[in-house]
Every structure is written in structure tokens, then in C-alpha cells.
Design a protein around this motif. Structure first.
Motif, PDB file in Angstrom:
ATOM      1  N   ASN A 213       0.819  -1.213   0.000  1.00 21.35           N
ATOM      2  CA  ASN A 213       0.000   0.000   0.000  1.00 21.35           C
ATOM      3  C   ASN A 213       0.860   1.273   0.000  1.00 21.35           C
ATOM      4  O   ASN A 213       0.487   2.289   0.588  1.00 21.35           O
TER       5      ASN A 213
ATOM      6  N   LYS B  53      -2.739   1.960  -7.904  1.00 19.77           N
ATOM      7  CA  LYS B  53      -1.779   2.286  -6.856  1.00 19.77           C
ATOM      8  C   LYS B  53      -0.700   1.216  -6.735  1.00 19.77           C
ATOM      9  O   LYS B  53       0.469   1.523  -6.484  1.00 19.77           O
ATOM     10  N   GLN B  54      -1.078  -0.045  -6.907  1.00 21.84           N
ATOM     11  CA  GLN B  54      -0.124  -1.112  -6.652  1.00 21.84           C
ATOM     12  C   GLN B  54       0.788  -1.419  -7.837  1.00 21.84           C
ATOM     13  O   GLN B  54       1.743  -2.183  -7.693  1.00 21.84           O
TER      14      GLN B  54
END
Lengths: 111, 116
Positions: free
Chosen positions: B28, B71-72
């Protein structure tokens, strides 16, 4: 600008000490040290922050001279496992969030 | 947790071919980076991202493009490969710029790219 590391390479016997230096021409907010073994990814060792706070490794220590924009990594009583290439990464004004890495210092520890 | 993974591990291209390198992280982390490592040169920053949908140039961005749609994931593209792009490519991620300093970067295992 890329920080300058010295020496470029050093050979030690087990139990000996070594100092690796990192010098920058610009004001620094932090200095990070990483170690990379052959064929592997760099691994974090420690962060040195402006103001003197140090975060990181148990058996390896470092200093950060903010006025001179220099950091030194101290490896005492070296072990075979210390062998690898050590990189400093510097964070300066205008590059917050990023690191500029030096060319590395290759450390070889012999039995 | 897998940490930071990179796909593929090895690749050989001919001059002019294109390819995409994939980096994925499961921590994250907000910030992601692409570096290249050449003998005696250390790690040089190609592009980086401070969050989903954002990208920025690093020290050596020419000949590369990047995207961060999720995001990842952080993708590095070579549109027309050149022999000068032969290198080992590392992806890294971190929590980012917190409390006045850059947090620890976690590196993937690397991709060894050869351009003939």
C-alpha cells in the motif's frame, strides 16, 4: 548531482573495521544507506536525518555531518556477510521524496 | 506479503522493438520508482510516481515512458529499444515523503534487459 563515495573498493579480513564515506555538493535533508549483494536487489540499512537522528541497523553505525554534507558508514568487526556493494542515497532540496545514489563502494570480506 | 515483484526477470530485445516492464507492490505504498543500474554507475532514477495517476521524470528519463493506473502497479515502457538501454532495471516503492524525509525504499528483484 550524484554524491561521491569513497573508497570505490575495499578488501578486509574478518574482524577488521571499515569506513565508507559519502559526500554531496548540495544541502541534504537525509542520507540513506543500502547494501547490495551480487545478483540481488539493494537492501535498506539505515537513514540519517538532518538534526542527527539515526534510524536503522544494530551492528552498523553511521554519522551525518550536515554542515559538510557528508555521511560516513562504520562497519566494525566485519563478518563475511558484510560483503557486497554499499550505496548512499541522498535527499536534498528540490528532490524531496527521491534519492540520488552514489556509484557504490564494493566491500569484500575475506576469511 | 510478496513485497515488490517485477515481471519479467530476463528479456532479450532487438533494436527497435518495444516492451513493458511491470512492477507490483502489496504494501500500500504511495511512491514508486524505476531505476536502471549499469556497471560502475550506481542506481539512476528513470521515472517515479507519488501516487496513483501521477508520474514524474527522474535523472535519465529519455527513451522511457511510465504509467501508474493503479496504486499497486507501476509500468515502465520502452517504445523503441536501443542497445544503450541494456541494463538491469529495478523497481522500488516507499511510503513516500513523511515527516520531513523520504521513507525507506523497498526494491524488487530486478529485470535484466539486453538489447541487441
Amino acid at each position: 548531482q550524484q554524491p561521491v563515495q569513497s573508497p570505490q573498493a575495499v578488501i578486509l579480513r574478518e574482524g577488521e573495521d571499515a569506513v565508507i564515506n559519502c559526500s554531496s555538493s548540495k544541502a541534504l535533508y537525509s542520507v540513506h544507506w543500502y547494501r547490495q549483494k551480487h545478483g540481488e536487489a539493494p537492501v535498506f540499512l539505515m537513514i540519517l536525518l538532518k538534526g542527527g537522528e539515526q534510524k536503522g541497523h544494530e551492528k552498523i553505525s553511521a554519522s551525518f555531518n550536515e554542515k559538510k554534507q557528508q555521511s560516513s558508514l562504520y562497519l566494525t568487526a566485519s563478518q563475511l556477510s558484510y560483503s557486497g556493494t554499499y550505496f548512499c542515497g541522498t535527499e536534498g532540496r528540490g528532490s524531496q521524496g527521491n534519492l540520488i545514489f552514489g556509484k557504490g563502494t564494493k566491500l569484500s570480506v575475506k576469511p | 506479503n510478496a513485497g515488490v515483484t517485477q515481471t519479467p526477470k530476463f528479456r532479450v530485445l532487438k533494436t527497435g522493438q518495444s516492451m513493458t516492464l511491470l512492477c507490483a507492490q502489496d504494501m500500500n505504498h504511495e511512491y514508486m520508482y524505476w531505476y536502471r543500474q549499469d556497471p560502475g554507475m550506481g542506481l539512476r532514477l528513470i521515472h517515479y510516481s507519488v501516487g496513483e495517476g501521477t508520474t514524474a521524470k527522474g535523472e535519465v528519463p529519455d527513451g522511457y515512458n511510465v504509467s501508474r493506473l493503479k496504486k499497486q502497479n507501476f509500468l515502465l515502457g520502452l517504445e523503441s529499444a536501443a542497445p544503450s538501454q541494456t541494463s538491469v532495471y529495478f523497481c522500488a516503492s516507499s511510503l513516500g515523503y513523511l515527516a520531513g524525509f523520504t521513507d525507506t525504499q523497498y526494491f524488487g528483484p530486478g529485470t535484466r534487459l539486453t538489447v541487441l
